[in-house]
Design an enzyme around this catalytic site. Structure first.
Site, PDB file in Angstrom:
ATOM      1  N   GLU A 226       0.761  -1.041  -0.044  1.00  0.00           N
ATOM      2  CA  GLU A 226      -0.049  -0.036   0.003  1.00  0.00           C
ATOM      3  C   GLU A 226       0.789   1.287   0.069  1.00  0.00           C
ATOM      4  OE1 GLU A 226      -3.490   2.412   2.566  1.00  0.00           O
ATOM      5  OE2 GLU A 226      -3.043   0.175   2.890  1.00  0.00           O
ATOM      6  N   ARG A 304      -7.242   2.608  13.753  1.00  0.00           N
ATOM      7  CA  ARG A 304      -8.329   1.459  13.398  1.00  0.00           C
ATOM      8  C   ARG A 304      -8.107   0.504  14.763  1.00  0.00           C
ATOM      9  NH1 ARG A 304     -11.694  -1.139   9.346  1.00  0.00           N
ATOM     10  NH2 ARG A 304     -10.937   0.591   7.841  1.00  0.00           N
ATOM     11  N   GLU A 704     -10.492  -8.626   4.362  1.00  0.00           N
ATOM     12  CA  GLU A 704     -10.018  -8.574   5.958  1.00  0.00           C
ATOM     13  C   GLU A 704     -10.692  -9.241   7.020  1.00  0.00           C
ATOM     14  OE1 GLU A 704      -7.279  -4.328   6.078  1.00  0.00           O
ATOM     15  OE2 GLU A 704      -9.582  -4.006   5.463  1.00  0.00           O
TER      16      GLU A 704
END
Length: 749
Positions: A226, A304, A704
């Site tokens: 990423e 997160r 995920e």
């Protein structure tokens, strides 16, 4: 529809970065990296290396025409170390030669003098020294200070969970070629083409429109490409721009493992309080995230973790705090789950500790606290369309949990060497980028006048099957054969300003944009057909045109040619932005997720109490897919995510020494699950739900969430160890390797 890449994968025809046909004059790049974890650079002697046969040049920070900076969230990461190194593996120079062999020989001739500085590898030590990437963040709900006095039972503890190597089959790499007018094209093995484009432009000092990033597919990413695909692409782009020649880099596995960041290790403290009937009344947790030497994506990963600190449970009083701690390790980065698994692991450990102390099953506590519609989470989002209880109840019934539990108890009572363990693992995982501005996508669709179609989106295919789902959207919307449709590579000149393919949102965001584009084209085509057949309603099925439910002589090809002759637009570019989501970081409240995914896994393990080894007998899952677009593709994601999660929890132990040197630096020292260590049986049941409007075709994201089922592996093993050695309070330290299991089996009180 099967995965559209399957045939070429099996035949070896799929083109990855290292398969791109090389242009004449291609040069090869090799990063030269630091051999110490923290030091001032006193001097660099490149003279002998530059004289080596086949060496064209060696680039350092002084050769950069733009900014020596590739930090995304925070500008704290130089492309080349300049004056100081902050982790072992940090790139100091880039060797360019006519072959990789020549570059490796030259690397041995580079001499660097260091003035070494203190090294920190432990997150808690970094926090004590106030070495933080960003200030700490705290989520709160209710009032824990008042709630503690109402608790019948209170437990405190500590957990430690290690990182994880991405181990994508295709290592990091890029191939840059100069074009005219000072522009450049870079083929990059990246999940974030726009991020690469932006950083290439920044380092080269040119505008983004002169940088074309093209990505056909990745041989795996898992988050490791990423942001961390960026430096290698920027390096070859820099070399290509300066030398006016094509430059390629395809990293060696051990170089990749040494230089790149991993899943973030976390150390956490918890305090949890229960009512008499096992309801969680209060929960406080403090996370110490090991970010490594630069921010990378650590602030977002930490966020997160906070979002998912209570997993699938309703807790009315919460304080969740996290520190992103700066250490002298390679900058850690995104990994499937993106901080969520680390947060969930702590509350699961807290529940297990409470259950062991109270003499009840952890499942009793888990079930008593599952979320329901109307529950407010610590970050302010009020849950709707919850399926936590539905997946739990379905798993209990479908797999006869009560009988399984009794069978395991009977086995343990009659066996001394072998003990079985059982764990139930519910999940609740939010879908969206938690940075609201990233939740958007575009799609470009061309219909050629022979009836064929080409599609470009920002989605990157990395084995997860997103191209297959995109193809399904086109064929179902237009009513045409897949043979008429081509899914193009991801390219920043065709689709601009893309978000990375991450956060499980690739199919949702890009699929929604593609659906909008196809529907806009379909509307125009139907108008043409209505006028041609004087009809109210037009349908297209199997490439034939139906007017007012009656078959006509017109085919798809006829309709397209007619539209073309009438000068109807046969191209469409559509933009999609997820509605309803928002988040206010100043208040730490909002509605950051489009929807949540739920599920329940039942994990059974058998431990050999003489050796400390274990076998996973079965993992039985009920998962909330919504209305799955493609059950085969989605089941593959469940199985892959599960096994990757089990590997993280059991085998995959990353080891750095006190000097910041990676000891587990090869596949001989870093163990991943193989065919002998995966569960003997994996069953996946699709929970019957209505899906969600913000999921593409109500088919929920599946990248995920299944990794979190792997958490159950740790607690199943712990259950078996407790059956053998019941009176010891074991430390919670993942991964639970056979060595640790053996020590716990014979640990004294």
């Amino acid at each position: 529809m099967i995965n559209i890449d399957a045939h070429n994968h099996v035949k070896g025809k799929s083109i990855y970065l290292d398969d791109i046909q090389e242009m004449k004059g291609t040069l090869y790049a090799l990063p030269f990296d630091a051999t110490v974890a923290h030091a001032k650079i006193k001097s660099i002697d490149l003279h002998k290396a530059l004289q080596r046969k086949g060496i064209v040049t060696i680039l350092t920070a002084k050769d950069i025409p733009g900014e020596n900076q590739i930090g995304g969230i925070i500008p704290d990461e130089p492309l080349f170390a300049d004056g100081e190194v902050h982790f072992r593996g940090q790139v100091i120079a880039l060797i360019i030669g006519t072959s990789e062999h020549h570059c490796r020989q030259a690397a041995k001739l580079i001499h660097v003098e260091y003035d070494e500085l203190p090294v920190i590898t432990d997150a808690r030590e970094a926090q004590r020294q106030n070495k933080l990437i960003i200030p700490p963040r705290t989520f709160t709900l209710g009032n824990t200070a008042e709630a503690w006095s109402q608790c019948e039972h209170i437990f405190e503890g500590r957990t430690d969970v290690n990182g994880q190597e991405h181990l994508y089959i295709e290592t990091q790499g890029a191939y840059a070629r100069p074009k005219e007018d000072g522009s450049i094209v870079v083929s990059s093995s990246t999940q974030g083409p726009t991020a690469v484009q932006k950083m290439v432009a920044r380092v080269l000092g040119i505008p983004m429109h002169k940088v074309e990033i093209d990505t056909v597919r990745l041989g795996g990413g898992f988050g490791g490409k990423e942001d961390q695909a960026t430096p290698w692409a920027v390096m070859v782009a820099l070399a290509s721009q300066l030398l006016h020649q094509p430059v390629k880099m395809a990293m060696h596995r051990m170089d990749d493992m040494r230089m790149t960041g991993k899943r973030h290790p976390y150390s956490s403290d918890f305090k949890i309080g229960f009512s008499k009937d096992l309801k969680i009344l209060a929960y406080e947790v403090t996370h110490y995230q090991n970010a490594g030497a630069a921010a990378d994506l650590s602030p977002a990963v930490m966020e997160r973790t906070l979002f998912h600190s209570t997993n699938a449970y309703y807790v009315p009083n919460v304080i969740a705090k996290a520190y992103s701690c700066k250490t002298n390790l390679p900058p850690n980065t995104a990994f499937r789950g993106f901080g969520g698994p680390q947060g969930k692991f702590v509350i699961e450990a807290a529940i297990v500790k409470a259950a062991e102390s109270l003499g009840v099953s952890p499942a009793d506590i888990q079930k008593a606290n599952l979320v329901v519609d109307g529950n407010e989470l610590s970050y302010g989002q009020v849950l709707q369309q919850t399926n936590a209880h539905a997946s739990w109840d379905s798993s209990m019934k479908t797999y006869d949990y009560a009988a399984q539990k009794q069978r395991i108890a009977d086995f343990n009572n009659s066996n001394s060497r072998y003990k079985k363990g059982l764990a139930v693992q519910p999940i609740c995982f939010g879908i969206s980028f938690t940075n609201t501005m990233m939740n958007h996508a575009r799609a470009l669709v061309h219909i050629y006048h022979d009836g064929s179609v080409v599609v470009s989106t920002g989605a990157v295919e990395m084995g997860q099957g997103v191209n297959t789902k995109l193809l399904q959207i086109v064929t179902q919307t237009f009513g045409i054969s897949p043979l008429k449709v081509r899914i193009e590579s991801t390219n920043t000149l065709r689709v601009a300003n893309t978000s990375p393919t991450a956060a499980s949102a690739g199919a949702d965001l890009n699929g929604k944009a593609l659906e909008m584009a196809c529907n806009a084209l379909l509307s125009r085509l139907k108008t043409v057909a209505q006028n041609e057949h004087n009809a109210e309603e037009i349908q297209i099925q199997d490439e034939r045109i139906f007017a007012d439910s009656k078959a006509t002589d017109m085919t798809w090809n006829d309709l397209i040619l007619k539209a073309f002759t009438l000068r109807v637009a046969l191209s469409e570019n559509s933009h999609y932005a997820t509605p309803t989501i928002h988040y206010d970081k100043s208040k730490e409240k909002g509605h950051p997720f489009a929807y949540h995914v739920y599920g329940t896994a039942i994990v059974e393990v058998t431990v050999d109490c003489l050796k400390g080894t274990y076998d996973f007998d079965s993992v039985n899952i009920v998962h909330d897919f919504g209305e799955s677009m493609n059950k085969d593709v989605d089941n593959g994601q469940i199985e892959g995510g599960l096994v990757q999660g089990i590997g993280w929890m059991t085998l995959e132990e990353i080891v750095y020494n006190e000097q910041g040197r990676l000891v587990s630096n090869a596949l001989s020292t870093y163990k991943v699950p193989d065919i002998y260590s995966v569960p003997k049986s994996i069953h996946v049941t699709h929970l019957e739900t209505e899906g969600h409007e913000l999921a593409i075709k109500k088919s929920k994201a599946v990248g995920e969430p299944p990794l979190m089922y792997g958490l159950g592996a740790y607690f199943a093993i712990r259950s078996a160890v407790k059956a053998f050695n019941p009176n010891v309070d074991f430390a919670v330290n993942a991964p639970y390797t056979p060595e640790k299991v053996l020590m716990d089996l014979y640990k004294k009180s």
